[in-house]
Write an enzyme that holds these catalytic residues in place. Structure first.
Site, PDB file in Angstrom:
ATOM      1  CB  SER A  45      30.878  77.226  41.084  1.00 38.87           C
ATOM      2  OG  SER A  45      31.523  76.136  40.095  1.00 38.87           O
ATOM      3  CD  GLU A  84      36.653  81.549  38.172  1.00 34.27           C
ATOM      4  OE1 GLU A  84      37.020  80.576  38.683  1.00 34.27           O
ATOM      5  OE2 GLU A  84      36.669  83.192  38.334  1.00 34.27           O
ATOM      6  CG  HIS A  99      35.774  78.529  40.386  1.00 37.63           C
ATOM      7  ND1 HIS A  99      34.910  78.637  39.415  1.00 37.63           N
ATOM      8  CD2 HIS A  99      35.572  77.318  40.983  1.00 37.63           C
ATOM      9  CE1 HIS A  99      34.272  78.384  39.497  1.00 37.63           C
ATOM     10  NE2 HIS A  99      34.239  77.462  40.837  1.00 37.63           N
TER      11      HIS A  99
END
Length: 533
Positions: free
Chosen positions: A190, A325, A438
């Site tokens: 991320s 995600e 995600h």
């Protein structure tokens, strides 16, 4: 060696002996300062090297996390004195010929949240068992890390400069922990993945690492960049909360430096909460392109331009994403998800400055791409999850990996699709949908106490495969240097003619032609438009 002692540049450290879940022994040194505390006059300034100490410093306890808002309690936690790192190593002070590869983990959290030094959330167990040294660290977040006033005492990108400072410390000291300063791999998920790309782009980080892995993060993602003009506008709204009007950058900086840590974080988050954003996820105080001044800039070119021209550090690179995600929106962006599901108005959530004359055609294209496509999952919001997958993560990540591959080799790309017992974010936020959310691959690389319960035999195999490929890459620059029972598929790098990628599920499969319609849409968008952040 019940209390291992290591001497670094600033003094002696006392660590502790730990054991992995499989009973393998390793050494941990926690809360090691890599920079002087950025407090007082150093608030918003570039990091400076740490001071020395007398005697033996206790490095067995967790350090402060960086000041931030706790999303669950809505209270400010952490401290400005947070620039510390942890070192985990399977052996100490190895001979030069047998120094171990170093893997430096950069935590995520949108540049506003998270930490890297609490090993209940980021345990090194899986990696150190493969004979690598693992380093994790904190960096300044939010307004403390990313206020940008185009001046030496608040230049912007301080959080990324902290990362550079940590890498400099590693270069000077990691040999003392058995690590090889000439074989350092940076990796993160991320915002940590975006940070990896930013470090590729910054001349300040050149030579400080030798391989890079960006998981579900890129400099091109709308939430990972902002303009210094917009950041300054946000900062000027903070004094208004206290009924004070400031008319110059000098007054603004003086006001912000005069606030307590808790008030500064609370007020900055209040400003962000009342801001109207175009597109998907936004965090406001994030990396920016700096204006050249009387200081060393971390970044003075737009990421897309620099990537297109090959103006970045050329090292073996690995990148990828999770197939769904956009499931993050179920827990972090439910109103947006519900609105798109109901109205099917995609353009509202597209963070690009679309020409007025082209908006109608673009809306038609978006509806065709997402509403008429064949869905892998039968959720009624599957089309919206695919769209947010692309807008917030996959679109920019794919484009940046393609640009890097055009100018550097090798580049390895993956899609993680496995849905199992260690899927990190799905488990943490109890997301009921099928598929990989995600950051879910992180649970198969970093041990976390946030994930408990029994795992299946297939979960264990997937974990061993990911750990094997990531540590192989750190050792050799190739995730599958040899094909064997654990890794039966050769992971091929991206070729000039096509973006080959590894599909990671309960099996490993090499594929080509990744979501061609969605890919073309975002390649065209990035080539033509700028973000409206």
């Amino acid at each position: 060696m019940s209390c291992p002692i290591v001497e670094v540049e600033q003094g002696k450290l006392k660590g502790k002996v730990c054991k992995t879940l499989n009973n393998s022994e390793f050494f941990a040194f926690k809360g090691v300062p890599y920079a002087k505390p950025p407090v007082g006059d150093l608030r918003f300034s570039v990091p400076v090297p740490p001071e020395s100490w007398e005697g033996v410093k206790d490095a067995t306890k967790d350090c402060n996390i960086c000041a931030q808002l706790d999303k669950e309690t809505q209270s400010v936690v952490g401290d400005e004195d947070c620039l510390y790192l942890n070192v985990y190593t399977p052996k100490l002070q190895a001979p030069e010929a047998s120094l171990l590869p170093v893997m430096v983990f950069i935590h995520g959290g949108g540049f506003l949240f998270g930490h890297g030094t609490d090993d209940t959330a980021h345990g090194p167990d899986f990696l150190v068992e493969k004979d690598v040294v693992v380093v994790s660290f904190n960096y300044r977040l939010g307004i403390l890390g990313f206020l940008s006033l185009d001046r030496k005492d608040a230049p912007g990108n301080m959080g990324l400069r902290d990362q550079v400072q940590a890498l400099k410390w590693i270069q000077k000291n990691i040999k003392q922990f058995g690590g090889d300063p000439n074989n350092v791999t940076i990796f993160g998920v991320s915002a940590g993945g975006s940070s990896v790309e930013y470090l590729l782009l910054s001349p300040l980080a050149k030579g400080l690492f030798h391989k890079a892995i960006a998981q579900s993060g890129s400099t091109l993602l709308p939430w990972a960049q902002n303009t210094n003009i917009k950041i300054k506008e946000l900062a000027y709204k903070i004094p208004l909360i206290k009924g004070k009007i400031v008319t110059s950058d000098d007054q603004l900086l003086q006001f912000l430096k005069g606030l307590s840590t808790k008030d500064l974080i609370a007020y900055s988050m209040l400003v962000l909460a009342t801001e109207t954003w175009c597109g998907g996820i936004h965090f406001g105080f994030v990396p920016t392109v700096e204006k050249s001044g009387e200081w060393e800039t971390f970044l003075d070119k737009k990421p897309y331009d620099a990537l297109s021209r090959g103006e970045f550090t050329k090292v073996p690179f690995m990148a990828g994403f999770c197939s769904r995600e956009g499931l993050l929106m179920v827990s972090h962006g439910a109103p947006r998800l519900e609105k798109l599901k109901k109205d099917k108005s995609f353009l509202e959530f597209l963070p690009f400055d679309i020409d007025e004359t082209e908006k109608q055609a673009m809306e038609v294209k978006l509806k065709t791409t997402y509403l008429e496509a064949e869905q892998k999952f039968d959720d009624e919001d599957a089309f919206a999850i695919d769209f947010f997958t692309d807008v917030d993560f996959f679109g920019g990540g794919y484009v940046s990996a393609s640009l890097i591959a055009k100018n550097s080799s090798p580049v390895f790309f993956y899609e993680f699709a496995y849905d199992g017992g260690l899927n990190y974010l799905k488990k943490k936020h109890n997301i009921p949908h099928k598929g990989a959310c995600h950051g879910d691959e992180g649970g198969y690389l970093i041990r976390s106490n946030l994930i408990d319960g029994e795992i299946s035999k297939t979960d264990e195999i997937v974990k061993n495969r990911l750990v094997g490929m990531w540590t192989n890459f750190a050792k050799y620059g190739d995730p599958t240097p040899e094909v064997n029972d654990l890794l039966p598929t050769k992971w091929e790098p991206i070729a000039e003619t096509s973006l080959a990628y590894l599909y990671i599920d309960d099996q490993l499969t090499m594929k080509e032609g990744l979501y061609p319609t969605r890919v073309k849409l975002f390649k065209d968008l990035y080539e033509k438009y700028n973000f409206s952040s």
